[in-house]
Structure formats: C-alpha cells, structure tokens
Scaffold this motif. Structure first.
Motif, mmCIF file in Angstrom:
data_model
loop_
_atom_site.group_PDB
_atom_site.id
_atom_site.type_symbol
_atom_site.label_atom_id
_atom_site.label_comp_id
_atom_site.label_asym_id
_atom_site.label_seq_id
_atom_site.Cartn_x
_atom_site.Cartn_y
_atom_site.Cartn_z
ATOM 1 N N GLN A 1 1.547 -10.596 5.094
ATOM 2 C CA GLN A 1 2.345 -9.407 5.380
ATOM 3 C C GLN A 1 1.820 -8.238 4.567
ATOM 4 O O GLN A 1 1.337 -8.416 3.446
ATOM 5 C CB GLN A 1 3.824 -9.632 5.022
ATOM 6 N N ILE A 2 1.912 -7.038 5.140
ATOM 7 C CA ILE A 2 1.605 -5.837 4.378
ATOM 8 C C ILE A 2 2.825 -4.932 4.403
ATOM 9 O O ILE A 2 3.576 -4.899 5.384
ATOM 10 C CB ILE A 2 0.356 -5.100 4.917
ATOM 11 N N PHE A 3 3.034 -4.213 3.299
ATOM 12 C CA PHE A 3 4.230 -3.389 3.147
ATOM 13 C C PHE A 3 3.836 -1.980 2.713
ATOM 14 O O PHE A 3 2.998 -1.815 1.830
ATOM 15 C CB PHE A 3 5.175 -3.988 2.100
ATOM 16 N N ASN A 4 4.484 -0.998 3.313
ATOM 17 C CA ASN A 4 4.279 0.398 2.939
ATOM 18 C C ASN A 4 5.292 0.759 1.857
ATOM 19 O O ASN A 4 6.503 0.768 2.112
ATOM 20 C CB ASN A 4 4.459 1.301 4.165
ATOM 21 N N TYR A 5 4.803 1.066 0.672
ATOM 22 C CA TYR A 5 5.698 1.371 -0.446
ATOM 23 C C TYR A 5 6.554 2.603 -0.164
ATOM 24 O O TYR A 5 7.649 2.751 -0.721
ATOM 25 C CB TYR A 5 4.874 1.579 -1.723
ATOM 26 N N GLU A 6 6.073 3.502 0.679
ATOM 27 C CA GLU A 6 6.804 4.729 0.979
ATOM 28 C C GLU A 6 7.922 4.517 2.005
ATOM 29 O O GLU A 6 8.738 5.425 2.235
ATOM 30 C CB GLU A 6 5.831 5.791 1.507
ATOM 31 N N SER A 7 7.961 3.332 2.620
ATOM 32 C CA SER A 7 8.983 3.027 3.617
ATOM 33 C C SER A 7 10.126 2.248 2.972
ATOM 34 O O SER A 7 9.911 1.180 2.381
ATOM 35 C CB SER A 7 8.368 2.199 4.754
ATOM 36 N N LYS A 8 11.337 2.768 3.085
ATOM 37 C CA LYS A 8 12.490 2.078 2.513
ATOM 38 C C LYS A 8 12.686 0.710 3.160
ATOM 39 O O LYS A 8 13.046 -0.256 2.485
ATOM 40 C CB LYS A 8 13.749 2.933 2.679
ATOM 41 N N ARG A 9 12.461 0.641 4.457
ATOM 42 C CA ARG A 9 12.603 -0.638 5.151
ATOM 43 C C ARG A 9 11.585 -1.654 4.653
ATOM 44 O O ARG A 9 11.922 -2.807 4.373
ATOM 45 C CB ARG A 9 12.447 -0.432 6.656
ATOM 46 N N ASP A 10 10.316 -1.226 4.530
ATOM 47 C CA ASP A 10 9.271 -2.128 4.042
ATOM 48 C C ASP A 10 9.537 -2.553 2.604
ATOM 49 O O ASP A 10 9.332 -3.726 2.240
ATOM 50 C CB ASP A 10 7.903 -1.444 4.122
ATOM 51 N N TYR B 1 0.839 -1.193 0.000
ATOM 52 C CA TYR B 1 0.000 0.000 0.000
ATOM 53 C C TYR B 1 0.874 1.243 0.000
ATOM 54 O O TYR B 1 2.068 1.199 0.305
ATOM 55 C CB TYR B 1 -0.939 0.007 1.212
ATOM 56 N N SER B 2 0.264 2.350 -0.346
ATOM 57 C CA SER B 2 0.978 3.622 -0.333
ATOM 58 C C SER B 2 0.054 4.690 0.210
ATOM 59 O O SER B 2 -1.131 4.733 -0.128
ATOM 60 C CB SER B 2 1.440 3.995 -1.749
ATOM 61 N N ALA B 3 0.604 5.537 1.083
ATOM 62 C CA ALA B 3 -0.203 6.597 1.680
ATOM 63 C C ALA B 3 0.699 7.727 2.118
ATOM 64 O O ALA B 3 1.863 7.519 2.458
ATOM 65 C CB ALA B 3 -0.982 6.057 2.880
ATOM 66 N N HIS B 4 0.161 8.930 2.091
ATOM 67 C CA HIS B 4 0.895 10.071 2.626
ATOM 68 C C HIS B 4 0.981 9.918 4.142
ATOM 69 O O HIS B 4 0.051 9.407 4.781
ATOM 70 C CB HIS B 4 0.179 11.370 2.266
ATOM 71 N N SER B 5 2.071 10.362 4.720
ATOM 72 C CA SER B 5 2.284 10.188 6.157
ATOM 73 C C SER B 5 1.149 10.770 6.983
ATOM 74 O O SER B 5 0.742 10.204 8.002
ATOM 75 C CB SER B 5 3.620 10.806 6.577
ATOM 76 N N GLU B 6 0.588 11.873 6.527
ATOM 77 C CA GLU B 6 -0.476 12.522 7.291
ATOM 78 C C GLU B 6 -1.804 11.760 7.220
ATOM 79 O O GLU B 6 -2.736 12.042 7.970
ATOM 80 C CB GLU B 6 -0.697 13.960 6.806
#
Length: 211
Positions: A183-192, A160-165
C-alpha cells in the motif's frame, strides 16, 4: 618500486602522451554503453560501490517527511526508544534488511509478520528531477529486498508527500513504488493518513485510532 613516478619532473602533455602510448596494450577506454543488467541488479551494484550504510540511512533521516512520520508514531505511542522495541510490537527505525548490501528500512514493526515502511518526500525543489528518479528507484529496491530477505509475508508500505500541483509530474514514480509496495499513502491526504494509522495500530495490536 616507484617506476615512472620516481621522477618528480613536470608532466607536460607531450610526456603524458608518450607514457600513455607505451601503456596502450594495458589500458583501454571504450565508449560508454548501457548496462545489460536488470534495473534491480544495477541498483545493487551502484549502491554497494558508492553508498556507505550510514549515508543510505542519513539521507532518509534528513527529509522533512521522515521527521513528520516519526512524530506521528510518537503521538500514536507506538515508536520504540531502542531497537529492542521491535520485540514489543513497536515501530523501530533503521531496521536492517541485508548486512551484505547495507540496506535498511526507515521504519519497521513486527507482529506475526514484519511491516516495513519507507518515505519519499516529493515536496522538495526539483521533485521530478533526476535525483528523485534515483531516490524512488532506491526505495523500490529496499522494498523488493525486504520481501526477498525478510520473508514473503513481509508487508511493505510507502508514505509519500507531494504538493497537489506536482501529482501528475510524479505519477510514474508513484507507479514504481506501487509495484513494490502493498500500500502507498499520501501524507497530505487525511483519508490516507487515517488509513495508514489504522494499519499501524492494527499491526501493533492497538486501538484503531490516531492519538
């Protein structure tokens, strides 16, 4: 037999009331009520009645995140050029889950077990609105059906992808996805993103890195 429709005269309110009065024993309208079906059963019914297979797939293809994830697979050199690529442990798009209901996974990779992947882009306008509620529910249904139809060992992932706010606003949506995914991964997170790449490389039998 054309019956009442054989007359091409005008349909004034009085005439319509007269005809509907004659049909009152045949057609009845009731106050809308909540469905007694489970959420998953209801989603099945709605999807089967109103969504065609091509519409289900095209909606996912139109998102920016779907394109970004596909490009990620290209950079990793794990994206198949045709559906046959699934036999070579490559990622394929639009993997059929159930022909009867027309459900497809956005991405899939097969090794000893199937790995299916769905994306949800919450960066678009009104990300916390009713449209996102239904989209999230549809993704959860796909994930649930993947395990049911493709085998209990099927691995399911969501990117998924979302703005931090917006993270707090979509918390309930992420909880629903998490309940149906391994598992779910945040595309905006380098670690994820690195963790997701590691999972895919391992499933594809490749080195644990993103090229």
């Amino acid at each position: 037999q054309l019956g009442i429709f054989a007359d091409t005269g005008g349909w004034e309110e009085e005439r319509l009331r007269s005809i509907l009065g004659k049909w009152h024993n045949s057609i009845q309208f009731t106050t809308p009520r909540g469905s007694l079906q489970s959420p998953e059963a209801l989603l099945h019914e709605v999807a089967g009645a109103f969504l065609r297979e091509s519409e289900l797939r095209e909606h996912s293809r139109r998102t920016r995140l779907n394109t970004e994830v596909k490009n990620l697979f290209k950079r990793m050199k794990v994206l198949a050029k045709s559906p046959e690529g699934v036999k070579q442990h490559l990622v394929v798009t639009d993997y059929l889950i159930d022909r009867r209901t027309g459900l497809f996974a956005e991405f899939a990779l097969k090794n000893t077990v199937l790995h299916v992947m769905e994306t949800v882009d919450y960066r678009r306008p009104a990300s916390a609105g009713i449209a996102k509620f239904y989209e999230t529910g549809a993704k959860a249904l796909v994930l649930a059906e993947a395990k049911e139809k493709l085998g209990r060992g099927t691995k399911r992932y969501v990117v998924y992808s979302a703005h931090s706010e917006d993270r707090s606003a979509i918390g309930k949506y992420l909880a629903l996805l998490d309940a149906h995914a391994d598992q779910i991964f945040n595309y905006e997170s380098k670690r994820d993103l690195a963790a997701f790449g590691s999972v895919i490389n391992k499933a594809a039998g490749r080195a644990d890195l993103i090229q």
